[in-house]
Design a protein around this motif. Structure first.
Motif, mmCIF file in Angstrom:
data_model
loop_
_atom_site.group_PDB
_atom_site.id
_atom_site.type_symbol
_atom_site.label_atom_id
_atom_site.label_comp_id
_atom_site.label_asym_id
_atom_site.label_seq_id
_atom_site.Cartn_x
_atom_site.Cartn_y
_atom_site.Cartn_z
ATOM 1 N N GLU A 82 8.245 -3.061 -3.978
ATOM 2 C CA GLU A 82 8.351 -2.475 -5.311
ATOM 3 C C GLU A 82 7.926 -3.446 -6.410
ATOM 4 N N VAL A 83 8.251 -4.732 -6.254
ATOM 5 C CA VAL A 83 7.878 -5.688 -7.312
ATOM 6 C C VAL A 83 6.496 -6.301 -7.090
ATOM 7 N N THR A 84 5.851 -5.997 -5.968
ATOM 8 C CA THR A 84 4.558 -6.595 -5.645
ATOM 9 C C THR A 84 3.401 -5.618 -5.727
ATOM 10 N N VAL A 85 3.596 -4.371 -5.344
ATOM 11 C CA VAL A 85 2.495 -3.412 -5.255
ATOM 12 C C VAL A 85 1.784 -3.290 -6.607
ATOM 13 N N PRO A 86 0.453 -3.386 -6.617
ATOM 14 C CA PRO A 86 -0.278 -3.204 -7.873
ATOM 15 C C PRO A 86 -0.013 -1.813 -8.451
ATOM 16 N N SER A 87 -0.095 -1.695 -9.755
ATOM 17 C CA SER A 87 0.255 -0.431 -10.427
ATOM 18 C C SER A 87 -0.667 0.721 -10.048
ATOM 19 N N ASP A 88 -1.851 0.426 -9.522
ATOM 20 C CA ASP A 88 -2.775 1.494 -9.128
ATOM 21 C C ASP A 88 -2.655 1.869 -7.648
ATOM 22 N N LYS A 89 -1.659 1.281 -6.967
ATOM 23 C CA LYS A 89 -1.476 1.553 -5.543
ATOM 24 C C LYS A 89 -0.058 2.030 -5.277
ATOM 25 N N ARG A 90 0.127 2.580 -4.077
ATOM 26 C CA ARG A 90 1.446 3.013 -3.624
ATOM 27 C C ARG A 90 1.614 2.556 -2.177
ATOM 28 N N TRP A 91 2.854 2.590 -1.707
ATOM 29 C CA TRP A 91 3.149 2.111 -0.353
ATOM 30 C C TRP A 91 4.141 3.052 0.320
ATOM 31 N N ILE A 92 4.072 3.027 1.635
ATOM 32 C CA ILE A 92 5.057 3.750 2.441
ATOM 33 C C ILE A 92 5.187 3.004 3.770
ATOM 34 N N PRO A 93 6.411 2.874 4.301
ATOM 35 C CA PRO A 93 6.557 2.213 5.600
ATOM 36 C C PRO A 93 5.888 3.025 6.702
ATOM 37 N N LYS A 94 5.296 2.312 7.634
ATOM 38 C CA LYS A 94 4.560 2.961 8.719
ATOM 39 C C LYS A 94 5.141 2.608 10.095
ATOM 40 N N GLY A 95 5.807 1.475 10.182
ATOM 41 C CA GLY A 95 6.367 1.075 11.469
ATOM 42 C C GLY A 95 7.039 -0.275 11.371
ATOM 43 N N MET A 96 7.760 -0.604 12.434
ATOM 44 C CA MET A 96 8.478 -1.874 12.476
ATOM 45 C C MET A 96 8.398 -2.420 13.889
ATOM 46 N N SER A 97 8.103 -3.700 13.997
ATOM 47 C CA SER A 97 8.091 -4.389 15.287
ATOM 48 C C SER A 97 8.982 -5.617 15.156
ATOM 49 N N ILE A 98 10.053 -5.639 15.910
ATOM 50 C CA ILE A 98 11.089 -6.654 15.747
ATOM 51 C C ILE A 98 11.418 -7.315 17.072
ATOM 52 N N ALA A 99 11.709 -8.606 17.021
ATOM 53 C CA ALA A 99 12.223 -9.333 18.184
ATOM 54 C C ALA A 99 13.579 -9.932 17.801
ATOM 55 N N VAL A 143 7.688 -7.756 11.973
ATOM 56 C CA VAL A 143 6.777 -7.235 10.954
ATOM 57 C C VAL A 143 7.162 -5.792 10.641
ATOM 58 N N ILE A 144 7.174 -5.471 9.367
ATOM 59 C CA ILE A 144 7.257 -4.082 8.942
ATOM 60 C C ILE A 144 5.874 -3.730 8.409
ATOM 61 N N LYS A 145 5.267 -2.747 9.018
ATOM 62 C CA LYS A 145 3.918 -2.332 8.627
ATOM 63 C C LYS A 145 4.004 -1.276 7.533
ATOM 64 N N LEU A 146 3.283 -1.531 6.439
ATOM 65 C CA LEU A 146 3.189 -0.574 5.341
ATOM 66 C C LEU A 146 1.802 0.040 5.322
ATOM 67 N N TRP A 147 1.713 1.230 4.767
ATOM 68 C CA TRP A 147 0.426 1.849 4.480
ATOM 69 C C TRP A 147 0.252 1.777 2.966
ATOM 70 N N ILE A 148 -0.812 1.121 2.539
ATOM 71 C CA ILE A 148 -1.117 0.968 1.117
ATOM 72 C C ILE A 148 -2.287 1.893 0.791
ATOM 73 N N SER A 149 -2.144 2.665 -0.280
ATOM 74 C CA SER A 149 -3.246 3.534 -0.692
ATOM 75 C C SER A 149 -3.330 3.568 -2.216
ATOM 76 N N SER A 150 -4.513 3.862 -2.694
ATOM 77 C CA SER A 150 -4.731 3.976 -4.139
ATOM 78 C C SER A 150 -4.107 5.284 -4.624
ATOM 79 N N LYS A 151 -3.528 5.215 -5.830
ATOM 80 C CA LYS A 151 -3.000 6.432 -6.438
ATOM 81 C C LYS A 151 -4.166 7.309 -6.883
#
Length: 153
Positions: A82-99, A143-151
């Motif tokens: 939320e504090v990092t994503v550029p204002s012209d982009k959006r994010w959504i979680p896509k997956g998580m790989s944990i050990a 790693v938590i994988k996000l999908w980043i896309s332009s608004k």
């Protein structure tokens, strides 16, 4: 600045400000409240929180439950995004790989990190997450994988 970044800026310097921020942020995704975590540091590309070892997050052997650790990682990742994503982009979680690398036998520090250049392009973005015991042992990493896309304009 994002709404979450503004909230952090307003509350961080107050007495009990980090706890106030964390309580309000926990309302964004109510399952965050189940782990009673406190965000202790938040800036673009970095978030850190404290997850206390308490009975409500323990498993049958008395360590912090794996899903509580995952909730902490999601909470840290979400704040970072939320504090990092550029204002012209959006994010959504896509997956998580944990050990799970060691017993989570104390209070836990959860850290989420990215690099600035990761946010430049649309597509997959890996947020590095880890959990560390008070003794300094990494008990969880992944790693938590996000999908980043332009608004849409």
């Amino acid at each position: 600045m994002s709404a979450l970044g503004t909230l952090w800026a307003k509350t961080n310097g107050l007495p009990m400000g980090k706890k106030i921020f964390s309580t309000l942020y926990s309302q964004k995704a109510p399952y965050f409240a189940t782990i009673h975590a406190t965000v202790t540091e938040l800036r673009p590309n970095y978030a850190e929180l404290q997850l206390p070892k308490r009975r409500s997050v323990q498993n049958h052997i008395g360590t912090v439950h794996a899903i509580a650790l995952c909730n902490g990682a999601e909470m840290a990742m979400g704040a970072l995004a939320e504090v990092t994503v550029p204002s012209d982009k959006r994010w959504i979680p896509k997956g998580m790989s944990i050990a799970y690398t060691a017993k989570a036998d104390s209070d836990i520090t959860v850290i989420a990190e990215t690099d600035p250049e990761q946010w430049q392009n649309d597509g997959d973005l890996d947020v590095r997450v880890k959990a560390v015991t008070t003794a300094g042992t990494v008990c969880f990493e992944g790693v938590i994988k996000l999908w980043i896309s332009s608004k849409k304009k």
